[in-house]
Design a protein around this motif. Structure first.
Motif, PDB file in Angstrom:
ATOM      1  N   ASP A 365       0.805  -1.215   0.000  1.00 13.83           N
ATOM      2  CA  ASP A 365       0.000   0.000   0.000  1.00 13.83           C
ATOM      3  C   ASP A 365       0.842   1.271   0.000  1.00 13.83           C
ATOM      4  O   ASP A 365       0.382   2.318  -0.470  1.00 13.83           O
ATOM      5  CB  ASP A 365      -0.929   0.015   1.221  1.00 13.83           C
ATOM      6  CG  ASP A 365      -1.978  -1.103   1.169  1.00 13.83           C
ATOM      7  OD1 ASP A 365      -2.195  -1.651   0.078  1.00 13.83           O
ATOM      8  OD2 ASP A 365      -2.561  -1.407   2.230  1.00 13.83           O
ATOM      9  N   MET A 366       2.079   1.205   0.517  1.00 17.86           N
ATOM     10  CA  MET A 366       2.893   2.412   0.576  1.00 17.86           C
ATOM     11  C   MET A 366       3.464   2.789  -0.781  1.00 17.86           C
ATOM     12  O   MET A 366       3.880   3.929  -0.987  1.00 17.86           O
ATOM     13  CB  MET A 366       4.008   2.262   1.613  1.00 17.86           C
ATOM     14  CG  MET A 366       5.114   1.276   1.237  1.00 17.86           C
ATOM     15  SD  MET A 366       6.282   0.991   2.608  1.00 17.86           S
ATOM     16  CE  MET A 366       7.141   2.550   2.688  1.00 17.86           C
ATOM     17  N   GLY A 367       3.513   1.846  -1.701  1.00 14.09           N
ATOM     18  CA  GLY A 367       3.999   2.166  -3.045  1.00 14.09           C
ATOM     19  C   GLY A 367       5.487   2.386  -3.057  1.00 14.09           C
ATOM     20  O   GLY A 367       6.273   1.440  -3.060  1.00 14.09           O
ATOM     21  N   THR A 368       5.907   3.653  -3.043  1.00 13.71           N
ATOM     22  CA  THR A 368       7.323   4.007  -3.033  1.00 13.71           C
ATOM     23  C   THR A 368       7.645   4.729  -1.734  1.00 13.71           C
ATOM     24  O   THR A 368       6.990   5.714  -1.379  1.00 13.71           O
ATOM     25  CB  THR A 368       7.675   4.921  -4.216  1.00 13.71           C
ATOM     26  OG1 THR A 368       7.439   4.219  -5.435  1.00 13.71           O
ATOM     27  CG2 THR A 368       9.142   5.349  -4.165  1.00 13.71           C
ATOM     28  N   GLY A 369       8.645   4.229  -1.014  1.00 14.75           N
ATOM     29  CA  GLY A 369       8.991   4.829   0.264  1.00 14.75           C
ATOM     30  C   GLY A 369      10.088   4.070   0.963  1.00 14.75           C
ATOM     31  O   GLY A 369      10.864   3.338   0.336  1.00 14.75           O
ATOM     32  N   LEU A 370      10.144   4.228   2.294  1.00 18.43           N
ATOM     33  CA  LEU A 370      11.233   3.686   3.092  1.00 18.43           C
ATOM     34  C   LEU A 370      10.718   2.729   4.151  1.00 18.43           C
ATOM     35  O   LEU A 370       9.813   3.060   4.916  1.00 18.43           O
ATOM     36  CB  LEU A 370      12.001   4.829   3.770  1.00 18.43           C
ATOM     37  CG  LEU A 370      13.144   4.450   4.719  1.00 18.43           C
ATOM     38  CD1 LEU A 370      14.264   3.742   3.963  1.00 18.43           C
ATOM     39  CD2 LEU A 370      13.683   5.692   5.435  1.00 18.43           C
ATOM     40  N   LEU A 371      11.296   1.535   4.201  1.00 22.28           N
ATOM     41  CA  LEU A 371      11.078   0.575   5.282  1.00 22.28           C
ATOM     42  C   LEU A 371      12.252   0.715   6.240  1.00 22.28           C
ATOM     43  O   LEU A 371      13.400   0.451   5.866  1.00 22.28           O
ATOM     44  CB  LEU A 371      11.001  -0.849   4.734  1.00 22.28           C
ATOM     45  CG  LEU A 371      11.136  -1.990   5.762  1.00 22.28           C
ATOM     46  CD1 LEU A 371      10.013  -1.953   6.771  1.00 22.28           C
ATOM     47  CD2 LEU A 371      11.209  -3.339   5.054  1.00 22.28           C
ATOM     48  N   PHE A 394      15.358  -0.315   4.041  1.00 21.10           N
ATOM     49  CA  PHE A 394      15.230  -0.774   2.657  1.00 21.10           C
ATOM     50  C   PHE A 394      14.324   0.160   1.866  1.00 21.10           C
ATOM     51  O   PHE A 394      13.332   0.678   2.390  1.00 21.10           O
ATOM     52  CB  PHE A 394      14.670  -2.200   2.626  1.00 21.10           C
ATOM     53  CG  PHE A 394      15.565  -3.205   3.300  1.00 21.10           C
ATOM     54  CD1 PHE A 394      16.544  -3.870   2.586  1.00 21.10           C
ATOM     55  CD2 PHE A 394      15.442  -3.454   4.661  1.00 21.10           C
ATOM     56  CE1 PHE A 394      17.385  -4.771   3.204  1.00 21.10           C
ATOM     57  CE2 PHE A 394      16.277  -4.361   5.290  1.00 21.10           C
ATOM     58  CZ  PHE A 394      17.257  -5.026   4.561  1.00 21.10           C
ATOM     59  N   TRP A 395      14.681   0.361   0.599  1.00 18.83           N
ATOM     60  CA  TRP A 395      13.868   1.175  -0.276  1.00 18.83           C
ATOM     61  C   TRP A 395      12.780   0.320  -0.908  1.00 18.83           C
ATOM     62  O   TRP A 395      13.004  -0.853  -1.232  1.00 18.83           O
ATOM     63  CB  TRP A 395      14.714   1.818  -1.362  1.00 18.83           C
ATOM     64  CG  TRP A 395      13.987   2.897  -2.104  1.00 18.83           C
ATOM     65  CD1 TRP A 395      13.582   2.890  -3.398  1.00 18.83           C
ATOM     66  CD2 TRP A 395      13.562   4.146  -1.558  1.00 18.83           C
ATOM     67  NE1 TRP A 395      12.933   4.060  -3.714  1.00 18.83           N
ATOM     68  CE2 TRP A 395      12.900   4.847  -2.592  1.00 18.83           C
ATOM     69  CE3 TRP A 395      13.662   4.736  -0.299  1.00 18.83           C
ATOM     70  CZ2 TRP A 395      12.343   6.110  -2.400  1.00 18.83           C
ATOM     71  CZ3 TRP A 395      13.117   5.987  -0.110  1.00 18.83           C
ATOM     72  CH2 TRP A 395      12.464   6.659  -1.148  1.00 18.83           C
ATOM     73  N   VAL A 396      11.611   0.903  -1.036  1.00 13.61           N
ATOM     74  CA  VAL A 396      10.454   0.191  -1.581  1.00 13.61           C
ATOM     75  C   VAL A 396       9.980   0.910  -2.841  1.00 13.61           C
ATOM     76  O   VAL A 396       9.784   2.132  -2.835  1.00 13.61           O
ATOM     77  CB  VAL A 396       9.305   0.132  -0.548  1.00 13.61           C
ATOM     78  CG1 VAL A 396       8.085  -0.581  -1.127  1.00 13.61           C
ATOM     79  CG2 VAL A 396       9.774  -0.548   0.735  1.00 13.61           C
ATOM     80  N   GLU A 397       9.834   0.161  -3.920  1.00 10.97           N
ATOM     81  CA  GLU A 397       9.304   0.692  -5.183  1.00 10.97           C
ATOM     82  C   GLU A 397       8.115  -0.169  -5.605  1.00 10.97           C
ATOM     83  O   GLU A 397       8.223  -1.394  -5.657  1.00 10.97           O
ATOM     84  CB  GLU A 397      10.362   0.663  -6.283  1.00 10.97           C
ATOM     85  CG  GLU A 397      11.491   1.664  -6.112  1.00 10.97           C
ATOM     86  CD  GLU A 397      11.117   3.055  -6.597  1.00 10.97           C
ATOM     87  OE1 GLU A 397       9.977   3.222  -7.097  1.00 10.97           O
ATOM     88  OE2 GLU A 397      11.947   3.975  -6.465  1.00 10.97           O
ATOM     89  N   ASN A 398       7.008   0.503  -5.885  1.00 11.99           N
ATOM     90  CA  ASN A 398       5.806  -0.214  -6.329  1.00 11.99           C
ATOM     91  C   ASN A 398       5.431  -1.353  -5.384  1.00 11.99           C
ATOM     92  O   ASN A 398       5.019  -2.432  -5.816  1.00 11.99           O
ATOM     93  CB  ASN A 398       5.989  -0.747  -7.754  1.00 11.99           C
ATOM     94  CG  ASN A 398       6.220   0.371  -8.753  1.00 11.99           C
ATOM     95  OD1 ASN A 398       5.562   1.411  -8.695  1.00 11.99           O
ATOM     96  ND2 ASN A 398       7.176   0.167  -9.660  1.00 11.99           N
ATOM     97  N   GLY A 399       5.611  -1.099  -4.091  1.00 12.56           N
ATOM     98  CA  GLY A 399       5.224  -2.083  -3.084  1.00 12.56           C
ATOM     99  C   GLY A 399       6.187  -3.222  -2.883  1.00 12.56           C
ATOM    100  O   GLY A 399       5.887  -4.156  -2.135  1.00 12.56           O
ATOM    101  N   GLU A 400       7.375  -3.170  -3.504  1.00 18.52           N
ATOM    102  CA  GLU A 400       8.356  -4.240  -3.373  1.00 18.52           C
ATOM    103  C   GLU A 400       9.689  -3.680  -2.900  1.00 18.52           C
ATOM    104  O   GLU A 400      10.133  -2.614  -3.351  1.00 18.52           O
ATOM    105  CB  GLU A 400       8.563  -4.942  -4.721  1.00 18.52           C
ATOM    106  CG  GLU A 400       7.317  -5.646  -5.265  1.00 18.52           C
ATOM    107  CD  GLU A 400       6.956  -6.895  -4.478  1.00 18.52           C
ATOM    108  OE1 GLU A 400       7.843  -7.421  -3.771  1.00 18.52           O
ATOM    109  OE2 GLU A 400       5.798  -7.331  -4.575  1.00 18.52           O
ATOM    110  N   VAL A 401      10.355  -4.409  -1.987  1.00 20.90           N
ATOM    111  CA  VAL A 401      11.682  -4.013  -1.523  1.00 20.90           C
ATOM    112  C   VAL A 401      12.671  -4.178  -2.672  1.00 20.90           C
ATOM    113  O   VAL A 401      12.729  -5.240  -3.298  1.00 20.90           O
ATOM    114  CB  VAL A 401      12.101  -4.863  -0.312  1.00 20.90           C
ATOM    115  CG1 VAL A 401      13.566  -4.607   0.037  1.00 20.90           C
ATOM    116  CG2 VAL A 401      11.222  -4.567   0.893  1.00 20.90           C
ATOM    117  N   THR A 402      13.455  -3.105  -2.945  1.00 23.22           N
ATOM    118  CA  THR A 402      14.397  -3.163  -4.067  1.00 23.22           C
ATOM    119  C   THR A 402      15.856  -3.210  -3.626  1.00 23.22           C
ATOM    120  O   THR A 402      16.661  -3.928  -4.213  1.00 23.22           O
ATOM    121  CB  THR A 402      14.198  -1.951  -4.994  1.00 23.22           C
ATOM    122  OG1 THR A 402      14.401  -0.735  -4.237  1.00 23.22           O
ATOM    123  CG2 THR A 402      12.796  -1.959  -5.596  1.00 23.22           C
TER     124      THR A 402
END
Length: 448
Positions: A365-371, A394-402
């Motif tokens: 749900d956060m889409g792009t952001g920081l975990l 971890f960086w998150v792009e489109n709901g996935e950790v990258t």
């Protein structure tokens, strides 16, 4: 013959009254602990400690003094009492000090129902070392782990007894068992470290060395090749490992001492909304097998379950007797103290209402952001709630950790942040602070 904690605390109290105190309370603490640390398959450090600490608070009129010692001989008790009374007579007056009224004291508790003490034998050093070596070996076997900084196992038992001239007398014993591992991945300037660990009252509840070592190793490897994120405004997901710190800031802000001093960013918030509507913070000091549980506080008052925040609304402050008197209120039975310190407010077991979503749902749900999985340092204004902390995760792009990130700073205002938190449902129920992962949208992120 060695005196019991009950006998010691009563003897010290009687010595204080004999020395001229108008009132007194005493705290006797006795414990032993053993810790083993290994590195590279061999013993790195071993330590065992045993001791008894005695604390005495005396009141002469509206003046008080506190002394402590680790010597329980009768002549030492007498000297402590005389010194404390002499100090109290020179102390400034404080209209808010004083013991609890006898009618308000805790009574009739069943300490066995709390299950605070593991009755199984103390583990021998060889068993502790075997656990530490097991965790280290598993962590080292994780592909990408270059070394294990440390693996440690420990055991502790301590008993406490509180006695006061208002008629209170009570005590209990508590055990602990712990295991931890710190793994390092990479080499040189590219090294990353992470950890895992567990601490329980009962040996049988402790997570296995296999699980702890494996998790520590995998976390360290996952942090390799971190880079700074882009500066901007992004949603931030606080991992369950560190999310309780957010609730901790709220608890600090409603501490009765801070409120009485007028130095809190929640000074005007009693009876007002501080969390989203359906969220509550429950304090329950009677949970079974939980380290923060206790039948009475450090002033002999019966602890109780209470809603600190109910459906988003702050219900009141966390108080001991002194701060409650200063505020013209009643104590919430949250006094804590050490042998050499006076009572002050503290919280026991805390639980935030869980959400309906898993951690993976929140990531999606956060889409792009920081975990965020680790927080470093803090700059928090106690009067305004302005918040700034170093972070990595971890960086998150489109709901996935990258990819992993580090060397960044997150900032916001705690009142605004807490007012829009979205909790997950992944809290560990055996902790004293049961707080799931928390998503906050629109935080300021400073990176590259």
């Amino acid at each position: 013959m060695t005196q019991s904690l009950q006998d010691l605390s009563h003897a010290l109290m009687e010595a204080a009254l004999k020395a001229g105190a108008d009132a007194a309370d005493t705290l006797a603490v006795q414990g032993n602990s053993v810790s083993i640390e290994v590195r590279e398959g061999t013993l790195e450090h071993a330590e065992r400690s045993e001791g008894t600490d005695l604390g005495l608070r005396v009141l002469v009129g509206q003046r008080q003094a506190i002394v402590s010692a680790s010597d329980s001989r009768p002549e030492t008790l007498a000297a402590m009492a005389e010194r404390a009374v002499a100090m109290a007579r020179e102390a400034p007056q404080d209209p808010h000090i004083g013991l609890a009224e006898p009618d308000d004291l805790a009574q009739g508790w069943d300490i066995a129902a709390y299950e605070l003490e593991d009755s199984s034998p103390e583990p021998d050093p060889d068993a502790l070392m075997a656990d530490a070596l097991g965790a280290e070996a598993v962590a080292k076997a994780v592909p990408g782990v270059t070394q294990v900084q440390s693996a440690a196992a420990g055991y502790g038992m301590h008993g406490v007894h509180l006695a006061a001239s208002n008629g209170f007398s009570g005590g209990y014993r508590r055990t602990s068992r712990s295991l931890s591992c710190v793994a390092i991945a990479g080499t040189g300037a590219d090294m990353e470290r992470d950890y895992d660990g567990d601490s329980r009252i009962f040996q049988t509840d402790l997570r296995s060395a296999q699980e702890i070592g494996q998790t520590a190793g995998e976390r360290a490897v996952a942090s390799l090749n971190a880079r700074k994120p882009q500066t901007g405004c992004y949603p931030v997901l606080f991992d369950e490992r560190i999310s309780s710190s957010l609730i901790g800031h709220l608890l600090s802000a409603i501490n009765g001492v801070s409120i009485a001093r007028g130095s809190s960013w929640l000074l005007d918030a009693n009876g007002k909304q501080v969390l989203p509507d359906r969220l509550s913070i429950i304090e329950d000091p009677h949970r079974v097998r939980i380290p923060g549980s206790r039948p009475f506080d450090a002033e002999g008052l019966a602890t109780k379950r209470r809603a600190i925040v109910e459906n988003g609304i702050l219900t009141g402050w966390t108080m001991d007797l002194g701060s409650a008197r200063q505020l013209g209120l009643r104590s919430t039975a949250n006094a804590a103290r050490g042998a050499g310190s006076p009572p002050s407010p503290a919280n026991w077991n805390i639980e935030l209402t869980p959400g309906d979503h898993t951690r993976q749902d929140l990531l999606r749900d956060m889409g792009t952001g920081l975990l965020i999985t680790s927080l470093i340092g803090s700059t928090i204004n106690p009067n305004t709630g302005d918040y700034s902390r170093g972070a990595s995760g971890f960086w998150v792009e489109n709901g996935e950790v990258t990819h992993p990130v580090n060397e960044c700073t997150i900032a916001g205002n705690l009142r605004d942040m807490l007012g829009r938190i979205i909790p997950g449902n992944d809290a560990r129920p055996y902790l004293s602070r049961v707080v799931p992962s928390i998503l906050i949208e629109g935080m300021t992120l400073a990176g590259s």
